[in-house]
Design a protein around this motif. Structure first.
Motif, PDB file in Angstrom:
ATOM      1  N   MET A   1      -0.728  18.486   5.351  1.00  0.00           N
ATOM      2  CA  MET A   1      -1.497  19.320   4.436  1.00  0.00           C
ATOM      3  C   MET A   1      -2.050  20.563   5.120  1.00  0.00           C
ATOM      4  SD  MET A   1      -3.541  16.712   1.937  1.00  0.00           S
ATOM      5  CE  MET A   1      -4.113  18.124   0.990  1.00  0.00           C
ATOM      6  N   SER A   2      -2.281  20.485   6.422  1.00  0.00           N
ATOM      7  CA  SER A   2      -2.843  21.631   7.134  1.00  0.00           C
ATOM      8  C   SER A   2      -1.886  22.810   7.197  1.00  0.00           C
ATOM      9  CB  SER A   2      -3.234  21.219   8.562  1.00  0.00           C
ATOM     10  OG  SER A   2      -2.092  20.983   9.371  1.00  0.00           O
ATOM     11  N   TYR A   3      -0.585  22.573   6.935  1.00  0.00           N
ATOM     12  CA  TYR A   3       0.399  23.655   6.986  1.00  0.00           C
ATOM     13  C   TYR A   3       0.575  24.349   5.639  1.00  0.00           C
ATOM     14  CZ  TYR A   3       1.534  21.556  11.459  1.00  0.00           C
ATOM     15  OH  TYR A   3       1.460  21.057  12.734  1.00  0.00           O
ATOM     16  N   GLY A   4      -0.115  23.850   4.609  1.00  0.00           N
ATOM     17  CA  GLY A   4      -0.074  24.496   3.309  1.00  0.00           C
ATOM     18  C   GLY A   4       1.338  24.649   2.770  1.00  0.00           C
ATOM     19  N   PRO A   5       1.668  25.812   2.171  1.00  0.00           N
ATOM     20  CA  PRO A   5       2.984  26.011   1.559  1.00  0.00           C
ATOM     21  C   PRO A   5       4.123  26.180   2.556  1.00  0.00           C
ATOM     22  CG  PRO A   5       1.711  28.039   1.461  1.00  0.00           C
ATOM     23  CD  PRO A   5       0.786  26.991   2.004  1.00  0.00           C
TER      24      PRO A   5
ATOM     25  N   LEU B   1      -3.694  16.975  -2.888  1.00  0.00           N
ATOM     26  CA  LEU B   1      -3.799  18.334  -3.418  1.00  0.00           C
ATOM     27  C   LEU B   1      -4.551  18.339  -4.748  1.00  0.00           C
ATOM     28  CD1 LEU B   1      -0.217  19.674  -2.624  1.00  0.00           C
ATOM     29  CD2 LEU B   1      -2.346  20.375  -1.525  1.00  0.00           C
TER      30      LEU B   1
ATOM     31  N   SER C   1      -8.176  17.886  -4.115  1.00  0.00           N
ATOM     32  CA  SER C   1      -8.759  19.114  -3.569  1.00  0.00           C
ATOM     33  C   SER C   1      -9.000  20.134  -4.674  1.00  0.00           C
ATOM     34  CB  SER C   1      -7.825  19.709  -2.496  1.00  0.00           C
ATOM     35  OG  SER C   1      -7.693  18.838  -1.401  1.00  0.00           O
TER      36      SER C   1
END
Length: 298
Positions: A267-271, A289, A292
């Motif tokens: 999740m820390s790398y996003g898209p 997600l 969040s």
């Protein structure tokens, strides 16, 4: 051991490794030109004494080829080699930084608080196979620290934090504890033996970090942007990493258990990173997600 003597050991190992193999005469010539040699050659007896000390301290065997009279580092198993490399790199970095006091105000390092107080006694307990007693305060607990008696099996560093894994004597369960959450560590008189069927290296083999899971290992497939893929190549997420390169993205495959710390990492790398498989991991990411987004709906 004096710092100067330790630096000499480091220099000898590093020089032989960089050359692959080298005669004692050539090593002495390089020694004379180096900062550790003080302009003097390396005496034969001194070299042999240092060689024995290096073997005892680092478990590094410096062997001699009788046909060429060249010295080389005898290959050790992969795990011992990785630990040795880490120690040598850490020692070398310490030496470099100690000579950079004039620019210390322009050097910024990350803190590793867990290594200051309890790493040394924990190593002693492991070496002497003694049970340790300490108070433990996990982030999920409030109030007084929980008392723990532990047979320390092995240590692991992850994200600049030290962890110890071993048998919780009272609960009869193997658990992992962060050293920076420990208080009041003492070595007990009770000794222990690690079970012969327990493999420390295999314990976290299919885990991303330090969270152990009894779940099955999954084939994880990620679609990664071409820019992010460069970072994954330089610093793999896991030793099982493999890559298939495409024009505008890469496909990375792993063999991993689905643990919470791995989900947080993705999740820390996003898209830049998209989970393609397995479906269970995709569901975990989507659920996180969605949760969040709910934080921002109001």
């Amino acid at each position: 051991m004096s710092k100067n003597l330790f630096n000499r050991y480091i220099w000898i190992v590093d020089t032989i490794r960089r050359h692959g193999s080298i005669t004692r005469e050539e090593l002495s010539r390089l020694w004379e030109k180096s900062t550790v040699g003080d302009g003097r050659p390396l005496p034969r007896r001194t070299f042999y004494n240092y060689r024995n000390a290096i073997e005892e301290l680092f478990r590094i065997n410096i062997e001699c080829n009788p046909s060429t009279f060249e010295y080389y580092i005898d290959g050790a198993d992969a795990h011992v080699a990785s630990v040795t490399d880490w120690m040598l790199n850490t020692a070398s970095l310490s030496n470099v930084l100690s000579d950079a006091r004039d620019v210390a105000d322009r050097i910024f390092l990350e803190d590793v608080p867990s290594s200051r107080q309890f790493l040394s006694p924990m190593l002693t307990a492991m070496r002497e196979k003694k049970t340790v007693r300490f108070g433990y305060s996990p982030y999920s607990r409030t109030g007084a620290p929980k008392p723990v008696d532990l047979e320390p099996y092995f240590l692991k560093i992850f994200r600049l934090r030290w962890y110890v894994t071993g048998l919780n004597v009272r609960e009869k369960v193997i658990k992992t504890y962060a050293l920076d959450r420990i208080s009041g560590l003492t070595l007990l008189s009770e000794t222990f033996e690690i079970p012969p069927d327990f493999d420390p290296e295999a314990y976290f083999r299919d885990s991303f970090g330090i969270v152990f899971s009894q779940g099955k290992t999954h084939k994880v497939t990620l679609r990664v942007t071409s820019r992010q893929a460069k970072y994954f190549r330089a610093l793999p997420l896991h030793h099982s990493q493999s890559e298939m390169i495409h024009d505008s993205y890469s496909i990375f495959n792993y063999n991993l258990r689905l643990t919470p710390d791995f989900v947080q990492e993705l999740m820390s790398y996003g898209p830049n990173v998209t989970v393609l498989a397995p479906a269970e991991l995709r569901a975990m990411i989507v659920n996180n997600l969605q949760q969040s987004l709910k934080n921002y709906e109001n």
